[in-house]
Design a protein around this motif. Structure first.
Motif, mmCIF file in Angstrom:
data_model
loop_
_atom_site.group_PDB
_atom_site.id
_atom_site.type_symbol
_atom_site.label_atom_id
_atom_site.label_comp_id
_atom_site.label_asym_id
_atom_site.label_seq_id
_atom_site.Cartn_x
_atom_site.Cartn_y
_atom_site.Cartn_z
ATOM 1 N N UNK A 61 17.195 -30.294 15.503
ATOM 2 C CA UNK A 61 15.966 -31.044 15.748
ATOM 3 C C UNK A 61 14.790 -30.500 14.937
ATOM 4 N N UNK A 62 13.788 -31.352 14.746
ATOM 5 C CA UNK A 62 12.622 -30.995 13.936
ATOM 6 C C UNK A 62 11.916 -29.725 14.419
ATOM 7 N N UNK A 63 11.651 -29.560 15.716
ATOM 8 C CA UNK A 63 10.960 -28.340 16.150
ATOM 9 C C UNK A 63 11.738 -27.080 15.797
ATOM 10 N N UNK A 64 13.045 -27.133 15.934
ATOM 11 C CA UNK A 64 13.877 -25.976 15.609
ATOM 12 C C UNK A 64 13.746 -25.629 14.128
ATOM 13 N N UNK A 110 -5.466 -22.128 19.514
ATOM 14 C CA UNK A 110 -5.305 -20.723 19.882
ATOM 15 C C UNK A 110 -5.977 -19.780 18.890
ATOM 16 N N UNK A 111 -6.460 -20.323 17.766
ATOM 17 C CA UNK A 111 -7.120 -19.483 16.780
ATOM 18 C C UNK A 111 -6.180 -18.503 16.108
ATOM 19 N N UNK A 112 -4.967 -18.969 15.807
ATOM 20 C CA UNK A 112 -3.977 -18.104 15.167
ATOM 21 C C UNK A 112 -3.530 -18.727 13.852
ATOM 22 N N UNK A 113 -2.900 -17.923 13.027
ATOM 23 C CA UNK A 113 -2.390 -18.391 11.739
ATOM 24 C C UNK A 113 -1.287 -19.420 11.965
ATOM 25 N N UNK A 114 -1.262 -20.477 11.180
ATOM 26 C CA UNK A 114 -0.270 -21.543 11.316
ATOM 27 C C UNK A 114 1.155 -20.988 11.283
ATOM 28 N N UNK A 115 1.390 -20.006 10.413
ATOM 29 C CA UNK A 115 2.732 -19.461 10.276
ATOM 30 C C UNK A 115 3.161 -18.632 11.481
ATOM 31 N N UNK A 116 2.240 -18.418 12.418
ATOM 32 C CA UNK A 116 2.539 -17.634 13.612
ATOM 33 C C UNK A 116 2.695 -18.497 14.859
ATOM 34 N N UNK A 117 2.951 -19.794 14.663
ATOM 35 C CA UNK A 117 3.155 -20.709 15.788
ATOM 36 C C UNK A 117 4.573 -21.268 15.755
ATOM 37 N N UNK A 118 5.293 -21.101 16.850
ATOM 38 C CA UNK A 118 6.629 -21.674 17.008
ATOM 39 C C UNK A 118 6.549 -22.876 17.938
ATOM 40 N N UNK A 119 7.368 -23.883 17.673
ATOM 41 C CA UNK A 119 7.406 -25.067 18.526
ATOM 42 C C UNK A 119 8.838 -25.289 19.013
ATOM 43 N N UNK A 120 8.951 -25.835 20.209
ATOM 44 C CA UNK A 120 10.260 -26.133 20.784
ATOM 45 C C UNK A 120 10.139 -27.374 21.652
ATOM 46 N N UNK A 121 11.203 -28.156 21.687
ATOM 47 C CA UNK A 121 11.237 -29.364 22.503
ATOM 48 C C UNK A 121 12.605 -29.490 23.149
ATOM 49 N N UNK A 122 12.652 -30.145 24.305
ATOM 50 C CA UNK A 122 13.921 -30.379 24.983
ATOM 51 C C UNK A 122 13.819 -31.656 25.799
ATOM 52 N N UNK A 123 14.906 -32.418 25.848
ATOM 53 C CA UNK A 123 14.887 -33.675 26.583
ATOM 54 C C UNK A 123 15.752 -34.721 25.920
ATOM 55 N N UNK A 124 15.303 -35.955 25.975
ATOM 56 C CA UNK A 124 16.078 -37.077 25.453
ATOM 57 C C UNK A 124 16.079 -37.072 23.927
ATOM 58 N N UNK A 125 17.238 -37.337 23.339
ATOM 59 C CA UNK A 125 17.410 -37.373 21.885
ATOM 60 C C UNK A 125 17.142 -38.783 21.352
ATOM 61 N N UNK A 126 16.537 -38.875 20.151
ATOM 62 C CA UNK A 126 16.391 -40.156 19.478
ATOM 63 C C UNK A 126 15.164 -40.947 19.853
ATOM 64 N N UNK A 127 14.196 -40.315 20.507
ATOM 65 C CA UNK A 127 12.951 -40.988 20.908
ATOM 66 C C UNK A 127 11.781 -40.215 20.323
ATOM 67 N N UNK A 128 10.854 -40.905 19.679
ATOM 68 C CA UNK A 128 9.706 -40.236 19.062
ATOM 69 C C UNK A 128 8.824 -39.565 20.114
ATOM 70 N N UNK A 129 8.228 -38.443 19.723
ATOM 71 C CA UNK A 129 7.309 -37.747 20.626
ATOM 72 C C UNK A 129 6.088 -38.619 20.914
ATOM 73 N N UNK A 130 5.648 -38.686 22.165
ATOM 74 C CA UNK A 130 4.383 -39.366 22.470
ATOM 75 C C UNK A 130 3.228 -38.434 22.101
#
Length: 408
Positions: A61-64, A110-130
């Protein structure tokens, strides 16, 4: 288990990821899910050396992808943002853009460097994020009403029935080091980094490459040794963040307390893994398969995995049926070197097979044992020194109900 000074590690009652110095967390309802909390975050006061292990599913997935790239480049993460209810998986170019926006907004907030932010998502597959709801969630970070580790633990859940958390403490270089963890996972769980999100924090200083090696080592003995239903998902990862706030000498393989740290990390990973396996969708029991006497550790792992992955074993445990033939069958198709004339099997302390032959036992005793919440299936192959443990759960009617109506 990694052999070292086990008594030197203290498990903290109701331990969690904000017990290590310098970490905070929170969660809220931003509207992705109907009522439950669905957006959470972890934040370190300073950039933390970070390691990650990720799903082996070919569709990542994209966040990973975003998180993996950040860790590979910077080796450090300061803020993690997570949403549940929507996996942002198999969502094409827009999904990647949405994950990037999620990262950018969190960095600004959060006032942090972009490269220091991790993202994660979980749930239904194949549906765009709201994204309107995600934006609202990110802008709400810092609101005192949403702060607190309990909110984070709830916000990352999907079909889970309970939150999953643990923390341990140990002493290194005269400093009290804490390692905390939180996880989600209930369905689509199978060895090789399946559907789970695991977050581990520590205030120890650890060198980046050593931390990555340590995580791989403990994952192979914990998260990769559980199963619920044989399905592997697209989003799943385990991250460990070490912010060094206890100012110990940076840990690496040459440090005299390295094995102690490794065992503590193993305890946290194993605790979270067992919580996931025991909370399998519809599950009523935790199954632990202990295998010893194998030609190698790898062979022992494969046999243990075969046992906990067997639907026939899982349904027998659910029905409290001491039908040990199902265990023998699973061992037989594990594709490992087996001598049928040497195998020993027991249900807890109840011996049912000795040296490849059935042992008379009281079926009523076997049934009573299998009615316990935790069931141990012990196997001795008497063919070497390899040993391993795997965890799973029983297979119930409710598993079908939950997954038949997952989106409704």
């Amino acid at each position: 288990m990694i052999a070292t000074e086990a008594k030197a590690i203290l498990k903290i009652e109701d331990g969690h990821i904000t017990m290590p110095k310098g970490f905070s967390a929170g969660g809220l309802h931003c509207g992705i899910r109907r009522k439950k909390l669905d957006f959470g975050w972890i934040h370190s006061e300073n950039p933390a050396t970070t390691a990650g292990v990720y799903t082996l599913n070919a569709f990542q997935a994209a966040p990973l992808k975003i998180t993996k790239e950040c860790i590979n480049k910077s080796k450090e993460i300061q803020t993690v943002v997570v949403n549940s209810g929507n996996a942002n998986s198999f969502t094409g170019k827009q999904g990647l853009l949405d994950a990037l926006e999620m990262q950018e907004l969190a960095a600004k907030k959060m006032g942090v460097d972009l490269k220091h932010v991790a993202v994660a998502s979980t749930g239904v597959i194949g549906v765009s994020l709201p994204m309107d709801k995600i934006r609202t969630g990110i802008q709400s970070i810092g609101n005192p009403d949403h702060e607190g580790v309990e909110n984070f633990e709830e916000a990352i859940l999907t079909t889970d029935t309970v939150t999953k958390h643990i923390a341990v403490q140990l002493e290194i270089d005269g400093k009290t080091i804490t390692i905390g963890g939180a996880a989600k996972g209930s369905g689509m769980i199978h060895p090789n980094m399946a559907t789970m999100l695991g977050f581990i924090t520590t205030d120890a200083a650890v060198e980046a490459d050593s931390l990555q090696n340590a995580l791989r080592t403990v994952v192979d003995k914990s998260f990769n040794m559980i199963t619920v239903d044989g399905d592997s998902s697209t989003n799943d990862m385990v991250l460990v963040m070490a912010n060094g706030q206890q100012k110990n000498e940076p840990l690496n393989e040459a440090h005299p307390k390295w094995l102690l740290f490794l065992q503590a990390l193993q305890m946290v990973s194993e605790g979270l893994s067992k919580s996931i396996a025991g909370d399998g969708e519809g599950a009523t029991k935790l199954i632990e398969a202990n295998v010893k006497g194998a030609p190698s550790e790898l062979a022992a792992k494969q046999v243990a995995k075969a046992i906990i992955s067997s639907n026939l074993v899982k349904t027998a445990v659910y029905g409290a049926d001491p039908n040990w033939g199902r265990i023998i069958t699973a061992i037989g198709y594990s594709e490992q070197p087996i001598n049928p004339d040497k195998i020993c099997v027991s249900l807890g302390d109840i011996e049912v097979v000795r040296d490849g032959c059935p042992v008379d036992f009281d079926e009523a005793d076997g049934k009573r044992y299998l009615e316990k919440e935790t069931v141990l299936l012990n196997v001795d192959l008497q063919n070497g020194i390899g040993e391993a443990t795997a965890w799973g759960c029983d297979l119930t009617y409710d598993y079908v109900k939950i997954n038949a109506s997952y989106r409704t």
